[in-house]
Design a protein around this motif. Structure first.
Motif, PDB file in Angstrom:
ATOM      1  N   LYS A   1      53.508  28.833  28.401  1.00 57.52           N
ATOM      2  CA  LYS A   1      53.291  27.421  27.939  1.00 57.52           C
ATOM      3  C   LYS A   1      51.942  27.687  27.150  1.00 57.52           C
ATOM      4  CE  LYS A   1      55.377  24.495  31.210  1.00 57.52           C
ATOM      5  NZ  LYS A   1      56.063  23.618  30.488  1.00 57.52           N
ATOM      6  N   GLY A   2      51.524  29.082  27.042  1.00 61.75           N
ATOM      7  CA  GLY A   2      50.222  29.265  26.178  1.00 61.75           C
ATOM      8  C   GLY A   2      48.724  28.615  26.622  1.00 61.75           C
ATOM      9  N   LEU A   3      48.840  28.627  27.908  1.00 64.22           N
ATOM     10  CA  LEU A   3      47.723  27.714  28.517  1.00 64.22           C
ATOM     11  C   LEU A   3      46.726  28.870  28.878  1.00 64.22           C
ATOM     12  CD1 LEU A   3      49.371  24.976  30.267  1.00 64.22           C
ATOM     13  CD2 LEU A   3      48.015  24.686  28.088  1.00 64.22           C
ATOM     14  N   PRO A   4      45.274  28.824  28.613  1.00 62.42           N
ATOM     15  CA  PRO A   4      44.525  29.528  29.366  1.00 62.42           C
ATOM     16  C   PRO A   4      44.339  28.811  30.965  1.00 62.42           C
ATOM     17  CG  PRO A   4      43.331  27.955  27.793  1.00 62.42           C
ATOM     18  CD  PRO A   4      44.596  27.773  27.786  1.00 62.42           C
ATOM     19  N   GLN A   5      43.393  29.704  31.487  1.00 57.83           N
ATOM     20  CA  GLN A   5      43.013  29.306  32.991  1.00 57.83           C
ATOM     21  C   GLN A   5      42.448  28.147  33.012  1.00 57.83           C
ATOM     22  OE1 GLN A   5      41.721  33.028  34.547  1.00 57.83           O
ATOM     23  NE2 GLN A   5      43.754  33.327  35.579  1.00 57.83           N
ATOM     24  N   GLY A   6      41.422  27.905  31.889  1.00 61.01           N
ATOM     25  CA  GLY A   6      40.391  26.950  32.321  1.00 61.01           C
ATOM     26  C   GLY A   6      41.009  25.387  32.397  1.00 61.01           C
ATOM     27  N   PRO A   7      41.882  24.948  31.480  1.00 57.25           N
ATOM     28  CA  PRO A   7      42.321  23.640  31.737  1.00 57.25           C
ATOM     29  C   PRO A   7      43.253  23.446  32.976  1.00 57.25           C
ATOM     30  CG  PRO A   7      42.850  24.387  29.565  1.00 57.25           C
ATOM     31  CD  PRO A   7      42.403  25.693  30.452  1.00 57.25           C
ATOM     32  N   VAL A   8      43.939  24.399  33.396  1.00 56.63           N
ATOM     33  CA  VAL A   8      44.676  24.531  34.581  1.00 56.63           C
ATOM     34  C   VAL A   8      43.735  24.248  35.787  1.00 56.63           C
ATOM     35  CG1 VAL A   8      46.521  25.424  36.156  1.00 56.63           C
ATOM     36  CG2 VAL A   8      46.645  25.632  33.616  1.00 56.63           C
ATOM     37  N   ALA A   9      42.588  25.078  35.910  1.00 53.80           N
ATOM     38  CA  ALA A   9      41.501  24.795  36.868  1.00 53.80           C
ATOM     39  C   ALA A   9      41.084  23.752  37.039  1.00 53.80           C
ATOM     40  CB  ALA A   9      40.511  26.250  36.726  1.00 53.80           C
ATOM     41  N   ARG A  10      40.797  23.119  35.867  1.00 50.18           N
ATOM     42  CA  ARG A  10      40.092  21.637  35.848  1.00 50.18           C
ATOM     43  C   ARG A  10      41.336  20.691  36.413  1.00 50.18           C
ATOM     44  NH1 ARG A  10      37.696  23.864  31.372  1.00 50.18           N
ATOM     45  NH2 ARG A  10      39.320  23.120  29.921  1.00 50.18           N
ATOM     46  N   ALA A  11      42.445  20.773  36.059  1.00 52.13           N
ATOM     47  CA  ALA A  11      43.606  19.755  36.496  1.00 52.13           C
ATOM     48  C   ALA A  11      43.781  19.895  38.165  1.00 52.13           C
ATOM     49  CB  ALA A  11      44.767  20.191  35.794  1.00 52.13           C
ATOM     50  N   ILE A  12      43.315  21.035  38.736  1.00 48.89           N
ATOM     51  CA  ILE A  12      43.458  21.070  40.200  1.00 48.89           C
ATOM     52  C   ILE A  12      42.282  21.116  40.987  1.00 48.89           C
ATOM     53  CG2 ILE A  12      45.891  22.250  39.770  1.00 48.89           C
ATOM     54  CD1 ILE A  12      44.650  24.959  40.906  1.00 48.89           C
ATOM     55  N   GLY A  13      41.310  20.896  40.231  1.00 47.36           N
ATOM     56  CA  GLY A  13      39.665  20.813  40.893  1.00 47.36           C
ATOM     57  C   GLY A  13      39.059  22.124  41.353  1.00 47.36           C
ATOM     58  N   VAL A  14      39.418  23.088  40.601  1.00 50.55           N
ATOM     59  CA  VAL A  14      38.736  24.520  41.163  1.00 50.55           C
ATOM     60  C   VAL A  14      38.175  24.991  39.587  1.00 50.55           C
ATOM     61  CG1 VAL A  14      40.471  24.966  42.847  1.00 50.55           C
ATOM     62  CG2 VAL A  14      40.808  25.756  40.689  1.00 50.55           C
ATOM     63  N   GLU A  15      37.156  25.987  40.028  1.00 53.06           N
ATOM     64  CA  GLU A  15      36.530  26.630  38.917  1.00 53.06           C
ATOM     65  C   GLU A  15      37.787  27.772  38.365  1.00 53.06           C
ATOM     66  OE1 GLU A  15      33.653  26.633  37.719  1.00 53.06           O
ATOM     67  OE2 GLU A  15      33.227  24.979  39.135  1.00 53.06           O
ATOM     68  N   ARG A  16      37.386  28.419  37.058  1.00 52.03           N
ATOM     69  CA  ARG A  16      38.457  29.167  36.708  1.00 52.03           C
ATOM     70  C   ARG A  16      38.526  30.502  37.271  1.00 52.03           C
ATOM     71  NH1 ARG A  16      39.035  33.778  34.833  1.00 52.03           N
ATOM     72  NH2 ARG A  16      37.049  33.982  34.614  1.00 52.03           N
ATOM     73  N   ALA A  17      37.319  30.923  37.845  1.00 43.59           N
ATOM     74  CA  ALA A  17      37.553  31.985  38.691  1.00 43.59           C
ATOM     75  C   ALA A  17      38.299  32.001  39.915  1.00 43.59           C
ATOM     76  CB  ALA A  17      35.934  32.581  39.153  1.00 43.59           C
ATOM     77  N   THR A  18      38.372  30.972  40.440  1.00 44.28           N
ATOM     78  CA  THR A  18      39.059  30.637  41.694  1.00 44.28           C
ATOM     79  C   THR A  18      40.489  30.623  41.346  1.00 44.28           C
ATOM     80  OG1 THR A  18      37.257  29.105  42.691  1.00 44.28           O
ATOM     81  CG2 THR A  18      39.454  28.695  43.641  1.00 44.28           C
ATOM     82  N   LEU A  19      40.983  30.124  40.101  1.00 47.47           N
ATOM     83  CA  LEU A  19      42.357  29.786  39.976  1.00 47.47           C
ATOM     84  C   LEU A  19      42.733  31.306  39.502  1.00 47.47           C
ATOM     85  CD1 LEU A  19      44.268  27.830  38.684  1.00 47.47           C
ATOM     86  CD2 LEU A  19      43.942  28.949  36.385  1.00 47.47           C
ATOM     87  N   ASN A  20      41.921  32.201  38.996  1.00 50.48           N
ATOM     88  CA  ASN A  20      42.229  33.641  38.738  1.00 50.48           C
ATOM     89  C   ASN A  20      42.675  34.217  40.176  1.00 50.48           C
ATOM     90  OD1 ASN A  20      41.986  36.467  38.674  1.00 50.48           O
ATOM     91  ND2 ASN A  20      41.043  36.043  36.446  1.00 50.48           N
ATOM     92  N   ASN A  21      41.800  34.072  40.837  1.00 56.76           N
ATOM     93  CA  ASN A  21      42.010  34.495  42.452  1.00 56.76           C
ATOM     94  C   ASN A  21      43.123  34.099  43.115  1.00 56.76           C
ATOM     95  OD1 ASN A  21      39.508  35.992  42.543  1.00 56.76           O
ATOM     96  ND2 ASN A  21      38.224  34.472  43.443  1.00 56.76           N
ATOM     97  N   LYS A  22      43.536  32.766  42.781  1.00 52.34           N
ATOM     98  CA  LYS A  22      44.985  32.359  43.325  1.00 52.34           C
ATOM     99  C   LYS A  22      45.960  32.940  42.667  1.00 52.34           C
ATOM    100  CE  LYS A  22      42.774  27.734  44.681  1.00 52.34           C
ATOM    101  NZ  LYS A  22      42.971  28.103  46.187  1.00 52.34           N
ATOM    102  N   GLU A  23      45.940  33.073  41.535  1.00 55.53           N
ATOM    103  CA  GLU A  23      46.985  33.652  40.746  1.00 55.53           C
ATOM    104  C   GLU A  23      47.255  35.217  41.218  1.00 55.53           C
ATOM    105  OE1 GLU A  23      47.449  31.437  36.416  1.00 55.53           O
ATOM    106  OE2 GLU A  23      46.225  33.410  36.447  1.00 55.53           O
TER     107      GLU A  23
END
Length: 81
Positions: free
Chosen positions: A24-46
């Motif tokens: 979908k061409g999305l960076p991690q930042g917007p997804v992280a904000r949508a689920i209520g975590v920091e970008r680094a946390t999203l990276n760790n989850k991925e």
């Protein structure tokens, strides 16, 4: 019956969500904000270094516009013992 490996499930879940996000061409930042975590946390989850709650999973799927059942089906297929 052999149980699925938890680490393998987390890896498959993270990589599938990452695949959808990138398609979908999305960076991690917007997804992280949508689920209520920091970008680094999203990276760790991925990368399966951290697990995710069912609420985070559902919010993540909602944000990406993907049916959670599709993600779960792919994860189940990839991790079948």
């Amino acid at each position: 019956m052999t149980a699925r490996d938890t680490k393998a499930v987390h890896e498959a879940m993270g990589s599938e969500l990452r695949r959808v996000r990138l398609n979908k061409g999305l960076p991690q930042g917007p997804v992280a904000r949508a689920i209520g975590v920091e970008r680094a946390t999203l990276n760790n989850k991925e990368a399966a270094r951290q697990g995710m709650s069912i609420t985070q999973f559902l919010d993540w799927c909602d944000f990406l516009g993907v049916d959670p059942a599709q993600i779960i089906a792919k994860v189940a297929e990839r991790t079948r013992p």
